[in-house]
Scaffold this motif. Structure first.
Motif, PDB file in Angstrom:
ATOM      1  N   PRO A  50       5.656  16.023   6.401  1.00  0.00           N
ATOM      2  CA  PRO A  50       5.348  14.599   6.278  1.00  0.00           C
ATOM      3  C   PRO A  50       4.186  14.224   7.202  1.00  0.00           C
ATOM      4  O   PRO A  50       3.822  14.990   8.099  1.00  0.00           O
ATOM      5  N   PRO A  51       3.594  13.052   6.997  1.00  0.00           N
ATOM      6  CA  PRO A  51       2.548  12.603   7.923  1.00  0.00           C
ATOM      7  C   PRO A  51       3.142  12.296   9.289  1.00  0.00           C
ATOM      8  O   PRO A  51       4.362  12.149   9.438  1.00  0.00           O
ATOM      9  N   ALA A  52       2.276  12.209  10.294  1.00  0.00           N
ATOM     10  CA  ALA A  52       2.748  11.965  11.666  1.00  0.00           C
ATOM     11  C   ALA A  52       3.434  10.608  11.797  1.00  0.00           C
ATOM     12  O   ALA A  52       4.376  10.442  12.582  1.00  0.00           O
ATOM     13  N   THR A  53       2.986   9.635  11.015  1.00  0.00           N
ATOM     14  CA  THR A  53       3.531   8.279  11.087  1.00  0.00           C
ATOM     15  C   THR A  53       4.091   7.874   9.733  1.00  0.00           C
ATOM     16  O   THR A  53       3.422   8.049   8.706  1.00  0.00           O
ATOM     17  N   GLU A  54       5.305   7.352   9.725  1.00  0.00           N
ATOM     18  CA  GLU A  54       5.910   6.897   8.468  1.00  0.00           C
ATOM     19  C   GLU A  54       5.143   5.696   7.936  1.00  0.00           C
ATOM     20  O   GLU A  54       4.950   4.706   8.651  1.00  0.00           O
ATOM     21  N   PRO A  55       4.679   5.753   6.689  1.00  0.00           N
ATOM     22  CA  PRO A  55       3.914   4.626   6.145  1.00  0.00           C
ATOM     23  C   PRO A  55       4.807   3.424   5.856  1.00  0.00           C
ATOM     24  O   PRO A  55       6.015   3.561   5.656  1.00  0.00           O
ATOM     25  N   VAL A  56       4.189   2.255   5.822  1.00  0.00           N
ATOM     26  CA  VAL A  56       4.916   1.023   5.511  1.00  0.00           C
ATOM     27  C   VAL A  56       4.618   0.648   4.056  1.00  0.00           C
ATOM     28  O   VAL A  56       3.463   0.386   3.700  1.00  0.00           O
ATOM     29  N   PRO A  57       5.630   0.652   3.195  1.00  0.00           N
ATOM     30  CA  PRO A  57       5.389   0.315   1.778  1.00  0.00           C
ATOM     31  C   PRO A  57       4.919  -1.126   1.606  1.00  0.00           C
ATOM     32  O   PRO A  57       5.438  -2.042   2.254  1.00  0.00           O
ATOM     33  N   HIS A  58       3.933  -1.312   0.748  1.00  0.00           N
ATOM     34  CA  HIS A  58       3.456  -2.647   0.392  1.00  0.00           C
ATOM     35  C   HIS A  58       3.954  -2.939  -1.023  1.00  0.00           C
ATOM     36  O   HIS A  58       3.420  -2.430  -2.007  1.00  0.00           O
ATOM     37  N   LEU A  59       4.968  -3.748  -1.107  1.00  0.00           N
ATOM     38  CA  LEU A  59       5.645  -4.030  -2.361  1.00  0.00           C
ATOM     39  C   LEU A  59       5.743  -5.534  -2.556  1.00  0.00           C
ATOM     40  O   LEU A  59       5.664  -6.294  -1.579  1.00  0.00           O
ATOM     41  N   PRO A  60       5.895  -6.005  -3.809  1.00  0.00           N
ATOM     42  CA  PRO A  60       6.218  -5.252  -5.034  1.00  0.00           C
ATOM     43  C   PRO A  60       5.009  -4.503  -5.600  1.00  0.00           C
ATOM     44  O   PRO A  60       3.864  -4.842  -5.326  1.00  0.00           O
ATOM     45  N   ALA A  61       5.343  -3.471  -6.391  1.00  0.00           N
ATOM     46  CA  ALA A  61       4.322  -2.686  -7.081  1.00  0.00           C
ATOM     47  C   ALA A  61       4.828  -2.388  -8.483  1.00  0.00           C
ATOM     48  O   ALA A  61       5.995  -2.036  -8.669  1.00  0.00           O
ATOM     49  N   THR A  62       3.958  -2.525  -9.464  1.00  0.00           N
ATOM     50  CA  THR A  62       4.322  -2.256 -10.856  1.00  0.00           C
ATOM     51  C   THR A  62       3.624  -0.983 -11.314  1.00  0.00           C
ATOM     52  O   THR A  62       2.417  -0.825 -11.127  1.00  0.00           O
ATOM     53  N   THR A  63       4.412  -0.077 -11.900  1.00  0.00           N
ATOM     54  CA  THR A  63       3.915   1.236 -12.290  1.00  0.00           C
ATOM     55  C   THR A  63       4.256   1.501 -13.747  1.00  0.00           C
ATOM     56  O   THR A  63       5.337   1.133 -14.218  1.00  0.00           O
ATOM     57  N   ALA A  64       3.339   2.176 -14.443  1.00  0.00           N
ATOM     58  CA  ALA A  64       3.609   2.576 -15.823  1.00  0.00           C
ATOM     59  C   ALA A  64       4.497   3.811 -15.810  1.00  0.00           C
ATOM     60  O   ALA A  64       4.123   4.850 -15.273  1.00  0.00           O
ATOM     61  N   SER A  65       5.673   3.687 -16.409  1.00  0.00           N
ATOM     62  CA  SER A  65       6.582   4.814 -16.541  1.00  0.00           C
ATOM     63  C   SER A  65       6.165   5.655 -17.745  1.00  0.00           C
ATOM     64  O   SER A  65       5.631   5.139 -18.730  1.00  0.00           O
TER      65      SER A  65
END
Length: 338
Positions: A50-65
């Motif tokens: 993993p990266p050295a620092t846990e990322p902070v999610p920026h949500l909401p996010a819409t994704t094509a399934s």
């Protein structure tokens, strides 16, 4: 080889201990009786990076399934990836602490303590829902379909990805998962790191006078399942990246797999055989693999040239794929292994 515990029981115990350890090391160096040339490579425990620092999610996010839906994720606090490849991506993005369950193909060390929510490779909808996930990741091979429908009916955002079967699928797969979980910057960094390492692993493959033909066999001895991989098996891209030629494709097979027969193997004429390690164990190891129809009569069988990679890593097509390429190359070209 598994080692037994050595205990000292007499006053001469330290001397006996040293002698026993010396014998154990000698036996380990010699390998198994019969001189099998399937190489083993020295590796650290199976982990993801993993990266050295846990990322902070920026949500909401819409994704094509991949099944045609638009899925909006509002929270990544409780993530369930439904196969090992997707779990590898989530952990490699730095979101491992937010994963609350795993499936049986998730074998790397950081996920070992998580509860398993699949029965064999079938998803248990009840098991998934009992853990109150905020987002579930699957791919087209995840099933049964009824379980996927039940999870969605409960209102849980569930994103389906296309199955990964080529090295070219790695980057887009990282992009999709990272975007869905609201960490696109971490995804871009992971994609660049992985692409660079894949290129380095391919560049390190020894130059060979000819391209060895490699047959991918899918083996499950307990179920009497013995299959020869074709162009859609998922292994061809790996074989080509290490300078080989997929034997099933060269023999004119179509689709993913065909039943293993003497005729099919004779036509494929592999110089080496690629297997998953549990599959090899399921048929009793190399000696018993050579007893399957036609195997012993191939160039690979005559040379006992067997390449074995852990089930959870071989076809994962993700951040650990560069090491998979190195491991295949080390076993395929043992004289050139550094």
């Amino acid at each position: 080889m598994s080692s037994s515990t050595i205990r000292s029981r007499t006053a001469r115990g330290p001397v006996l201990l040293l002698l026993a350890l010396g014998l154990l090391l000698a036996l380990t160096a010699c390998g198994t009786a019969g001189g099998t040339v399937a190489a083993t490579t020295s590796r650290a425990p199976d982990t993801v990076e993993p990266p050295a620092t846990e990322p902070v999610p920026h949500l909401p996010a819409t994704t094509a399934s991949a099944d045609g839906r638009q899925v909006t994720v509002t929270s990544a606090e409780r993530i369930i990836p439904l196969n090992g490849s997707l779990a590898e991506l989530v952990f490699s993005l730095g979101l491992g602490p937010k994963v609350v369950a795993r499936d049986v193909s998730t074998t790397f060390q950081q996920a070992a303590a998580l509860p398993v929510i699949t029965q064999a490779h079938d998803v248990s909808a009840e098991g998934v829902l009992s853990l109150h996930p905020t987002v579930v990741l699957a791919d087209r091979s995840t099933g049964p379909a009824e379980a996927i429908a039940q999870i969605r009916a409960a209102g849980v955002p569930l994103i389906v990805l296309d199955d990964a079967k080529r090295l070219a699928d790695v980057g887009p797969r990282i992009d999709t998962v990272a975007a869905a979980l609201g960490v696109p910057d971490a995804g871009q960094q992971l994609k660049e790191r992985t692409a660079q390492r894949i290129d380095e692993a391919a560049a390190a493959v020894p130059a060979a006078g000819r391209h060895p033909r490699v047959a991918f066999l899918y083996l499950r001895g307990s179920a009497s399942v013995y299959l020869l991989g074709g162009p859609a098996s998922g292994a061809g891209s790996l074989i080509e990246a290490v300078g080989g030629e997929d034997a099933g494709t060269a023999a004119g097979l179509t689709g993913d797999f065909t039943p293993l027969t003497s005729e099919a193997l004779v036509k494929a004429a592999p110089d080496a055989i690629l297997v998953m390690s549990k599959g090899l164990d399921s048929v009793g190891g190399v000696d018993d693999l050579l007893k399957l129809p036609g195997v012993a009569q191939t160039p690979a069988g005559l040379d006992r040239r067997i390449v074995s990679i852990e089930d959870g890593r071989l076809l994962s097509y993700g951040p650990r794929t560069p090491q998979v390429l190195r491991d295949i190359a080390a076993q395929l070209y043992p004289a050139d292994a550094k």
